[in-house]
Design a protein around this motif. Structure first.
Motif, PDB file in Angstrom:
ATOM      1  N   THR A  40       0.844  -1.199   0.000  1.00  0.00           N
ATOM      2  CA  THR A  40       0.000   0.000   0.000  1.00  0.00           C
ATOM      3  C   THR A  40       0.876   1.244   0.000  1.00  0.00           C
ATOM      4  O   THR A  40       2.100   1.163   0.128  1.00  0.00           O
ATOM      5  CB  THR A  40      -0.915   0.054   1.244  1.00  0.00           C
ATOM      6  OG1 THR A  40      -0.114   0.353   2.400  1.00  0.00           O
ATOM      7  CG2 THR A  40      -1.674  -1.230   1.465  1.00  0.00           C
ATOM      8  N   LEU A  41       0.250   2.394  -0.093  1.00  0.00           N
ATOM      9  CA  LEU A  41       0.947   3.667   0.063  1.00  0.00           C
ATOM     10  C   LEU A  41       0.912   4.146   1.508  1.00  0.00           C
ATOM     11  O   LEU A  41       1.472   5.191   1.837  1.00  0.00           O
ATOM     12  CB  LEU A  41       0.308   4.729  -0.837  1.00  0.00           C
ATOM     13  CG  LEU A  41       0.390   4.468  -2.340  1.00  0.00           C
ATOM     14  CD1 LEU A  41      -0.396   5.530  -3.095  1.00  0.00           C
ATOM     15  CD2 LEU A  41       1.828   4.429  -2.795  1.00  0.00           C
ATOM     16  N   VAL A  69       1.357   9.988   2.308  1.00  0.00           N
ATOM     17  CA  VAL A  69       1.929  11.273   1.923  1.00  0.00           C
ATOM     18  C   VAL A  69       1.803  11.426   0.418  1.00  0.00           C
ATOM     19  O   VAL A  69       2.049  10.479  -0.329  1.00  0.00           O
ATOM     20  CB  VAL A  69       3.418  11.345   2.350  1.00  0.00           C
ATOM     21  CG1 VAL A  69       4.001  12.703   2.039  1.00  0.00           C
ATOM     22  CG2 VAL A  69       3.563  11.024   3.833  1.00  0.00           C
ATOM     23  N   THR A  70       1.434  12.622  -0.020  1.00  0.00           N
ATOM     24  CA  THR A  70       1.314  12.864  -1.457  1.00  0.00           C
ATOM     25  C   THR A  70       2.686  12.810  -2.114  1.00  0.00           C
ATOM     26  O   THR A  70       3.721  12.899  -1.450  1.00  0.00           O
ATOM     27  CB  THR A  70       0.648  14.227  -1.732  1.00  0.00           C
ATOM     28  OG1 THR A  70       1.435  15.257  -1.139  1.00  0.00           O
ATOM     29  CG2 THR A  70      -0.767  14.271  -1.192  1.00  0.00           C
ATOM     30  N   THR A 119       0.169  15.500   3.995  1.00  0.00           N
ATOM     31  CA  THR A 119       0.075  14.215   4.673  1.00  0.00           C
ATOM     32  C   THR A 119      -1.393  13.993   5.007  1.00  0.00           C
ATOM     33  O   THR A 119      -2.022  14.844   5.634  1.00  0.00           O
ATOM     34  CB  THR A 119       0.913  14.217   5.970  1.00  0.00           C
ATOM     35  OG1 THR A 119       2.279  14.448   5.628  1.00  0.00           O
ATOM     36  CG2 THR A 119       0.787  12.902   6.706  1.00  0.00           C
ATOM     37  N   ILE A 120      -1.938  12.880   4.563  1.00  0.00           N
ATOM     38  CA  ILE A 120      -3.353  12.589   4.770  1.00  0.00           C
ATOM     39  C   ILE A 120      -3.476  11.488   5.811  1.00  0.00           C
ATOM     40  O   ILE A 120      -3.002  10.375   5.609  1.00  0.00           O
ATOM     41  CB  ILE A 120      -4.023  12.184   3.447  1.00  0.00           C
ATOM     42  CG1 ILE A 120      -3.876  13.346   2.458  1.00  0.00           C
ATOM     43  CG2 ILE A 120      -5.483  11.818   3.672  1.00  0.00           C
ATOM     44  CD1 ILE A 120      -4.215  13.024   1.045  1.00  0.00           C
ATOM     45  N   VAL A 121      -4.092  11.844   6.943  1.00  0.00           N
ATOM     46  CA  VAL A 121      -4.246  10.903   8.054  1.00  0.00           C
ATOM     47  C   VAL A 121      -5.559  10.162   7.883  1.00  0.00           C
ATOM     48  O   VAL A 121      -6.627  10.759   7.789  1.00  0.00           O
ATOM     49  CB  VAL A 121      -4.220  11.634   9.403  1.00  0.00           C
ATOM     50  CG1 VAL A 121      -4.481  10.678  10.547  1.00  0.00           C
ATOM     51  CG2 VAL A 121      -2.880  12.344   9.586  1.00  0.00           C
ATOM     52  N   SER A 122      -5.464   8.832   7.845  1.00  0.00           N
ATOM     53  CA  SER A 122      -6.636   7.981   7.640  1.00  0.00           C
ATOM     54  C   SER A 122      -7.203   7.435   8.940  1.00  0.00           C
ATOM     55  O   SER A 122      -8.370   7.109   9.011  1.00  0.00           O
ATOM     56  CB  SER A 122      -6.261   6.798   6.739  1.00  0.00           C
ATOM     57  OG  SER A 122      -5.706   7.250   5.543  1.00  0.00           O
TER      58      SER A 122
END
Length: 85
Positions: A53-54, A71-72, A78-81
């Protein structure tokens, strides 16, 4: 001469289900999470890569916080899931 600046932080965005988890945290847990979010924004490579995965998984043993994020490509966002405190 301009002042010497450190590395630029990435912008951190929380998405569902991270926002749902955040709403359940008390003030102490939120404070601990804030410290971890700052650490991730400064060094997005701090977490362990999730194979296939990323995603990256960061666990701060001292503060008892876990964050799953990605992270893009340009490392500016930074996208926190997922958060757990």
């Amino acid at each position: 001469m301009s002042p010497d600046h450190g590395a630029r932080r990435s912008q951190v965005i929380l998405v569902e289900p991270a926002l749902t988890q955040l709403a359940k945290l008390n003030a102490s847990e939120t404070h601990r999470l804030d410290r971890v979010i700052v650490a991730i924004s400064v060094n997005p490579e701090i977490g362990t890569a999730v194979p296939g995965t990323l995603l990256r998984d960061y666990i701060d043993e001292i503060d008892g916080v876990r964050v799953i994020y990605y992270v893009t490509a340009l490392r500016t966002i930074t996208i926190v899931s997922y958060v757990e405190a």
